[in-house]
Design a protein around this motif. Structure first.
Motif, PDB file in Angstrom:
ATOM      1  N   ILE A 223      24.459  43.404  44.037  1.00 48.80           N
ATOM      2  CA  ILE A 223      25.922  43.262  43.969  1.00 48.80           C
ATOM      3  C   ILE A 223      26.444  43.323  42.543  1.00 48.80           C
ATOM      4  O   ILE A 223      27.655  43.235  42.324  1.00 48.80           O
ATOM      5  CB  ILE A 223      26.381  41.942  44.620  1.00 48.80           C
ATOM      6  N   SER A 224      25.553  43.480  41.563  1.00 48.26           N
ATOM      7  CA  SER A 224      25.990  43.509  40.164  1.00 48.26           C
ATOM      8  C   SER A 224      26.937  44.667  39.857  1.00 48.26           C
ATOM      9  O   SER A 224      27.851  44.483  39.032  1.00 48.26           O
ATOM     10  CB  SER A 224      24.772  43.559  39.240  1.00 48.26           C
ATOM     11  N   PRO A 225      26.789  45.873  40.454  1.00 46.54           N
ATOM     12  CA  PRO A 225      27.787  46.921  40.155  1.00 46.54           C
ATOM     13  C   PRO A 225      29.214  46.502  40.500  1.00 46.54           C
ATOM     14  O   PRO A 225      30.145  46.766  39.725  1.00 46.54           O
ATOM     15  CB  PRO A 225      27.323  48.105  41.009  1.00 46.54           C
ATOM     16  N   PHE A 226      29.382  45.835  41.650  1.00 51.81           N
ATOM     17  CA  PHE A 226      30.724  45.378  42.008  1.00 51.81           C
ATOM     18  C   PHE A 226      31.227  44.340  41.014  1.00 51.81           C
ATOM     19  O   PHE A 226      32.403  44.377  40.596  1.00 51.81           O
ATOM     20  CB  PHE A 226      30.717  44.778  43.414  1.00 51.81           C
ATOM     21  N   ILE A 227      30.363  43.411  40.626  1.00 49.71           N
ATOM     22  CA  ILE A 227      30.772  42.363  39.694  1.00 49.71           C
ATOM     23  C   ILE A 227      31.170  42.966  38.355  1.00 49.71           C
ATOM     24  O   ILE A 227      32.171  42.571  37.743  1.00 49.71           O
ATOM     25  CB  ILE A 227      29.638  41.329  39.519  1.00 49.71           C
ATOM     26  N   ILE A 228      30.397  43.947  37.897  1.00 43.67           N
ATOM     27  CA  ILE A 228      30.713  44.580  36.611  1.00 43.67           C
ATOM     28  C   ILE A 228      32.039  45.327  36.683  1.00 43.67           C
ATOM     29  O   ILE A 228      32.892  45.198  35.788  1.00 43.67           O
ATOM     30  CB  ILE A 228      29.567  45.525  36.203  1.00 43.67           C
TER      31      ILE A 228
ATOM     32  N   ILE B  98      35.639  44.445  34.707  1.00 46.68           N
ATOM     33  CA  ILE B  98      36.318  45.388  33.815  1.00 46.68           C
ATOM     34  C   ILE B  98      37.728  45.688  34.291  1.00 46.68           C
ATOM     35  O   ILE B  98      38.687  45.699  33.505  1.00 46.68           O
ATOM     36  CB  ILE B  98      35.492  46.680  33.686  1.00 46.68           C
ATOM     37  N   THR B  99      37.876  45.961  35.585  1.00 50.85           N
ATOM     38  CA  THR B  99      39.166  46.424  36.117  1.00 50.85           C
ATOM     39  C   THR B  99      40.037  45.301  36.679  1.00 50.85           C
ATOM     40  O   THR B  99      41.217  45.522  36.908  1.00 50.85           O
ATOM     41  CB  THR B  99      38.946  47.462  37.222  1.00 50.85           C
ATOM     42  N   GLY B 100      39.467  44.130  36.935  1.00 47.40           N
ATOM     43  CA  GLY B 100      40.241  43.045  37.530  1.00 47.40           C
ATOM     44  C   GLY B 100      40.340  41.807  36.667  1.00 47.40           C
ATOM     45  O   GLY B 100      41.432  41.356  36.331  1.00 47.40           O
ATOM     46  N   LEU B 101      39.204  41.253  36.304  1.00 50.05           N
ATOM     47  CA  LEU B 101      39.205  39.991  35.572  1.00 50.05           C
ATOM     48  C   LEU B 101      39.722  40.151  34.152  1.00 50.05           C
ATOM     49  O   LEU B 101      40.523  39.336  33.680  1.00 50.05           O
ATOM     50  CB  LEU B 101      37.786  39.407  35.565  1.00 50.05           C
ATOM     51  N   PHE B 102      39.274  41.186  33.451  1.00 49.81           N
ATOM     52  CA  PHE B 102      39.731  41.388  32.079  1.00 49.81           C
ATOM     53  C   PHE B 102      41.244  41.622  31.991  1.00 49.81           C
ATOM     54  O   PHE B 102      41.918  41.002  31.161  1.00 49.81           O
ATOM     55  CB  PHE B 102      38.983  42.549  31.430  1.00 49.81           C
ATOM     56  N   PRO B 103      41.836  42.514  32.822  1.00 50.39           N
ATOM     57  CA  PRO B 103      43.302  42.643  32.769  1.00 50.39           C
ATOM     58  C   PRO B 103      44.036  41.350  33.079  1.00 50.39           C
ATOM     59  O   PRO B 103      45.085  41.073  32.496  1.00 50.39           O
ATOM     60  CB  PRO B 103      43.598  43.716  33.820  1.00 50.39           C
TER      61      PRO B 103
END
Length: 316
Positions: A35-40, A44-49
């Motif tokens: 599941i690491s690809p989804f977390i990464i 990048i696209t959700g948590l950071f913004p």
């Protein structure tokens, strides 16, 4: 010979122990690796913004000058002191109720109908998804013309049966109804297919036993289908809540101005955020609106989760 056999036994034991350790590591860590690809991607696209928006919300920030002084919660105080924000909040909640509740109810009914042995059932199941495929711009243009104040199709139909025309673009509730109809037109079929997929997983033994007891279709729907759909219903309600509170395309395209009406009759929070960010180039206050919307979605989502779980548990 005895010494060499002892050494070989120790090597074999070490190899077995190491392979067992690798096996335990594989069981423990491989699921996280999968599941690491989804977390990464989410980071990048959700948590950071999301975190970056929180930083922007506590600064003076505009498109031309970039980051300015630290202002703390002043942007939030400014937004909460604006009348337009509360109008946008009222409009958002009104449209949200008019979209989420009918959408889930109609989707449940459509899914129950499609779950029966219909002729050409694949055609009907694919047919309910067609509105979802249509571009939001096309849907908005068609419905905005249908609900035109003077010569729209709906008002012409009302005139044929002797009713007065409705000012769909000038009044608050009619404009909310028209926008909600656009949203429900696009998303009801998609929601129905999700519920239909969950219905297909329900054992037919329950329905056969209910039919032997003399239960009709409505009784089967209330006593068997809905309780068995509890996890899926919770998922559908949560996603419909998030989508209903973030509605943007339909209000933006409901008229040519794209500002939510002359008196902000149908301006939603996302449209208010857009006007602040790209209309006034004030990214700090727009980010404050985004965080207020985020908190509102969390609160209403948790309330919906609690209510839907309670209703579903009472059905069982």
């Amino acid at each position: 010979m005895a010494a060499s056999s002892v050494v070989n036994d120790e090597r074999i034991i070490r190899r077995i122990a190491f392979s067992q350790r690798l096996s335990r590591w594989d069981v423990k860590f491989s699921p996280y690796l999968y599941i690491s690809p989804f977390i990464i991607v989410f980071a990048i696209t959700g948590l950071f913004p999301l975190l970056y928006t929180a930083v922007v919300a506590v600064h003076e920030w505009n498109l031309i000058g970039g980051q300015g002084d630290f202002v703390g919660l002043d942007n939030f105080a400014f937004v909460l002191g604006q009348e337009k924000f509360w109008i946008a909040l009222r409009n958002t909640l009104s449209i949200f109720v008019l979209t989420t509740v009918p959408q889930v109810i109609f989707a449940l009914v459509i899914a129950a109908i499609l779950n029966n042995n219909l002729r050409a059932k694949t055609f009907w199941r694919m047919g309910v998804l067609l509105p979802y495929v249509v571009a939001p711009v096309a849907v908005a243009l068609i419905f905005s013309n249908m609900f035109a104040d003077k010569s729209g199709l709906v008002n012409n139909a009302l005139a044929l049966i002797g009713l007065d025309p409705v000012a769909w673009h000038s009044q608050v509730i009619p404009s909310h109804f028209a926008i909600a109809l656009m949203v429900n037109f696009r998303w009801t079929g998609y929601t129905a297919l999700i519920l239909l997929a969950a219905m297909q997983a329900i054992s037919r033994d329950y329905y056969e036993a209910a039919m032997l007891d003399g239960a009709g279709r409505f009784r089967q729907l209330v006593s068997i289908t809905i309780p068995q759909l509890r996890p899926t219903l919770i998922f559908v309600i949560i996603t419909a809540t998030i989508g209903g509170l973030q509605i943007f395309d339909e209000p933006k395209l409901f008229d040519q101005g794209g500002t939510g009406g002359a008196d902000s009759q149908w301006m939603t929070i996302t449209l208010y955020l857009y006007n602040l960010g790209w209309g006034q180039l004030d990214f700090g206050r727009a980010s404050a609106v985004a965080w207020l919307l985020f908190l509102l979605i969390i609160v209403i989502g948790l309330l919906n989760f609690a209510i839907s779980r309670r209703i579903a548990s009472n059905q069982t």
